[in-house]
Design a protein around this motif. Structure first.
Motif, mmCIF file in Angstrom:
data_model
loop_
_atom_site.group_PDB
_atom_site.id
_atom_site.type_symbol
_atom_site.label_atom_id
_atom_site.label_comp_id
_atom_site.label_asym_id
_atom_site.label_seq_id
_atom_site.Cartn_x
_atom_site.Cartn_y
_atom_site.Cartn_z
ATOM 1 N N LEU A 1 8.956 0.098 80.151
ATOM 2 C CA LEU A 1 8.509 -0.961 81.050
ATOM 3 C C LEU A 1 6.982 -1.050 81.049
ATOM 4 C CD1 LEU A 1 10.910 -0.446 84.072
ATOM 5 C CD2 LEU A 1 10.910 -2.351 82.453
ATOM 6 N N CYS B 1 10.033 -3.740 89.029
ATOM 7 C CA CYS B 1 10.145 -4.518 87.792
ATOM 8 C C CYS B 1 11.385 -5.416 87.808
ATOM 9 C CB CYS B 1 10.168 -3.602 86.572
ATOM 10 S SG CYS B 1 8.550 -2.909 86.168
ATOM 11 N N ASN C 1 17.426 -12.876 87.293
ATOM 12 C CA ASN C 1 17.516 -11.968 86.143
ATOM 13 C C ASN C 1 18.644 -10.940 86.299
ATOM 14 O OD1 ASN C 1 15.739 -10.993 88.230
ATOM 15 N ND2 ASN C 1 15.156 -9.312 86.890
ATOM 16 N N LYS D 1 10.958 -8.406 85.199
ATOM 17 C CA LYS D 1 10.448 -7.791 83.964
ATOM 18 C C LYS D 1 11.563 -7.422 82.985
ATOM 19 C CE LYS D 1 6.179 -7.558 85.501
ATOM 20 N NZ LYS D 1 5.189 -8.499 85.121
ATOM 21 N N ASP E 1 10.527 -8.278 90.043
ATOM 22 C CA ASP E 1 9.519 -9.129 89.396
ATOM 23 C C ASP E 1 10.006 -9.787 88.110
ATOM 24 O OD1 ASP E 1 7.781 -8.466 91.448
ATOM 25 O OD2 ASP E 1 6.743 -6.910 90.297
ATOM 26 N N ILE F 1 12.819 -10.587 76.734
ATOM 27 C CA ILE F 1 13.057 -9.744 77.901
ATOM 28 C C ILE F 1 14.137 -8.724 77.557
ATOM 29 C CG2 ILE F 1 13.901 -9.731 80.287
ATOM 30 C CD1 ILE F 1 11.234 -11.017 80.186
#
Length: 145
Positions: free
Chosen positions: A145, A38, A81, A43, A41, A12
């Protein structure tokens, strides 16, 4: 692995995002809203320091109001995250706008691949050989991305 790369399978990307990027990403009408989606989510990982969070809160409140600012700050607090970083050293890499250094210090302390920004003050990082930091524009980040 080279600084700014994240090509290993399943790895990541870890970034620091300048406040003004979120200002343009929050509205669903923005072509950059995908960056916000993102983040939500998972990402990419977002590194934040206390100073960065304070700036996010202040600027988003001015632009969108208290309710939006509170909702955004709550979201950042809940997302797994979003990674808090406590920089212990001030590198002072940007002279033109010393306030921008909080993003550099966070990126260095958290080993971010990139700082995402449209702020031209970050062009100064191109002349810094150590520590090496890479600033990406919104469009370049969107492409990654």
């Amino acid at each position: 692995m080279e600084k700014g790369s994240f090509s290993q399978i399943g790895e990541i990307m870890t970034v620091v995002i300048d406040c003004n990027v979120f200002v343009v990403c929050l509205t669903s009408r923005s072509p950059y809203h995908y960056i916000y989606r993102c983040l939500v989510d998972g990402k990419f990982d977002l590194l934040v320091s206390h100073d960065i969070l304070l700036e996010y809160e202040e600027i988003i409140q001015k632009k969108y109001g208290v309710a939006t600012s509170n909702a955004f700050m709550s979201l950042l607090n809940e997302l797994p995250n979003v990674i808090p970083i406590s920089p212990f050293y001030k590198w002072l890499l940007i002279d033109a706008d010393p306030d921008d250094n909080k993003y550099c210090d966070c990126a260095i302390a958290g080993k971010a691949a990139f700082i995402v920004t449209e702020d031209k003050h970050f062009n100064a990082l191109r002349t810094v050989s150590f520590p090496q930091l890479t600033a990406l524009s919104l469009d370049d980040f969107l492409a990654k991305l």
